[in-house]
Design a protein around this motif. Structure first.
Motif, PDB file in Angstrom:
ATOM      1  N   LEU A   1       0.822  -1.205   0.000  1.00 28.69           N
ATOM      2  CA  LEU A   1       0.000   0.000   0.000  1.00 28.69           C
ATOM      3  C   LEU A   1       0.858   1.258   0.000  1.00 28.69           C
ATOM      4  O   LEU A   1       0.568   2.214  -0.729  1.00 28.69           O
ATOM      5  N   SER A   2       1.909   1.243   0.788  1.00 31.64           N
ATOM      6  CA  SER A   2       2.794   2.404   0.818  1.00 31.64           C
ATOM      7  C   SER A   2       3.307   2.727  -0.573  1.00 31.64           C
ATOM      8  O   SER A   2       3.416   3.902  -0.959  1.00 31.64           O
ATOM      9  N   PHE A   3       3.634   1.674  -1.293  1.00 23.51           N
ATOM     10  CA  PHE A   3       4.127   1.847  -2.660  1.00 23.51           C
ATOM     11  C   PHE A   3       3.118   2.630  -3.503  1.00 23.51           C
ATOM     12  O   PHE A   3       3.461   3.604  -4.171  1.00 23.51           O
ATOM     13  N   HIS A   4       1.867   2.230  -3.417  1.00 21.15           N
ATOM     14  CA  HIS A   4       0.847   2.891  -4.229  1.00 21.15           C
ATOM     15  C   HIS A   4       0.528   4.283  -3.722  1.00 21.15           C
ATOM     16  O   HIS A   4       0.347   5.224  -4.494  1.00 21.15           O
ATOM     17  N   LEU A   5       0.472   4.431  -2.423  1.00 15.27           N
ATOM     18  CA  LEU A   5       0.202   5.750  -1.863  1.00 15.27           C
ATOM     19  C   LEU A   5       1.305   6.728  -2.248  1.00 15.27           C
ATOM     20  O   LEU A   5       1.039   7.908  -2.524  1.00 15.27           O
ATOM     21  N   ALA A   6       2.528   6.231  -2.294  1.00 13.24           N
ATOM     22  CA  ALA A   6       3.637   7.105  -2.675  1.00 13.24           C
ATOM     23  C   ALA A   6       3.422   7.628  -4.095  1.00 13.24           C
ATOM     24  O   ALA A   6       3.665   8.808  -4.377  1.00 13.24           O
ATOM     25  N   HIS A   7       2.981   6.728  -4.970  1.00 12.28           N
ATOM     26  CA  HIS A   7       2.690   7.153  -6.338  1.00 12.28           C
ATOM     27  C   HIS A   7       1.632   8.245  -6.356  1.00 12.28           C
ATOM     28  O   HIS A   7       1.757   9.253  -7.047  1.00 12.28           O
ATOM     29  N   GLN A   8       0.581   8.015  -5.613  1.00  6.27           N
ATOM     30  CA  GLN A   8      -0.532   8.961  -5.639  1.00  6.27           C
ATOM     31  C   GLN A   8      -0.155  10.277  -4.979  1.00  6.27           C
ATOM     32  O   GLN A   8      -0.602  11.344  -5.411  1.00  6.27           O
ATOM     33  N   ALA A   9       0.669  10.197  -3.950  1.00  9.36           N
ATOM     34  CA  ALA A   9       1.121  11.426  -3.309  1.00  9.36           C
ATOM     35  C   ALA A   9       2.033  12.195  -4.256  1.00  9.36           C
ATOM     36  O   ALA A   9       1.944  13.422  -4.371  1.00  9.36           O
TER      37      ALA A   9
END
Lengths: 127, 127
Positions: free
Chosen positions: B54-62
């Motif tokens: 999830l962190s991986f994806h949230l980083a993208h979105q951030a």
DNA sequence: GACATAATTCGATGATTCTGGAATTATCGA
DNA sequence: TCGATAATTCCAGAATCATCGAATTATGTC
């Protein structure tokens, strides 16, 4: 009277069909070309990618129903499908804007409905 | 008075931040959560993915500025950033709808601008 | 039919992405 | 300070994707 809303799966597919440099370039060119669309070869030349590479991307976009293809002799002409784009935007407004589409419509950006609805210059362009 | 329009590069980044099953799921959950947002852990649990994934994806979105993060003690709370979504939709309407945004706005879908244009009712809800 | 052109499909390769285990950082409570 | 919890970063593997050369299909011309 819902405007047929996309499922998240289909929305992902449509987003993915635009979320890449070459593909967004393809679509923007088709949009700019208007109702006439463009032959595959012209798009490839304009983008500077190999014909087969372009086919790869067009296939994705056609699969996502964002573009349509019609053969004209030896040429295959592609056109942007605005109805699909409308569905995609509809999905984003409905599902990704907290139930208040207006907060995602840049204020006064588009003349959503011009004062005179009678004769819009855009007609059969995007059937 | 242009509403700051995204460049194609940035638009690709924003589209890519949504064009994946897990990521669209994340964003829709954040949207559904409203202004309160959600702790990262809750999102991961709700989607059934590992915390690091999830962190991986949230980083993208951030990175794409579609979500914001604020630390609250041990928890990091994420929120959807509607202003960025508005920019994305603005880009799509401007660049991908043949210069006639209205053909991509599902007819009569949203009350785009209520009768009185002066005061937009939706305000600080979404940062 | 033979040839040329437009586009696609096939096959392979390099790059990127998605995922989760392990280790690390940050915060809270005792 | 120590232990527990929340989240991230680091790392590696598997899967997918983007690209292009070569072969193939479809159409038009002679």
């Amino acid at each position: 009277m819902e405007s047929t809303n996309l499922t998240p799966d289909i929305a992902v597919q449509a987003l993915a069909a635009l979320a890449q440099e070459t593909r967004l370039g393809v679509f923007r060119r088709l949009v700019a070309a208007g109702p006439e669309g463009l032959p595959a070869g012209d798009i490839a030349a304009s983008l500077g990618v190999a014909a087969n590479t372009l086919s790869f991307h067009l296939a994705h976009q056609a699969q996502a129903a964002l573009v349509t293809a019609t053969r004209e002799g030896r040429v295959i002409r592609y056109r942007a499908d605005f109805s699909r784009m409308a569905e995609l935007i509809g999905f984003l407004l409905a599902d990704c804007c907290g139930g208040r589409p207006e907060i995602c419509l840049p204020l006064g950006l588009p003349p959503t409905v011009p004062e005179t609805t009678d004769e819009a210059p855009a007609r059969s362009c995007c059937g």
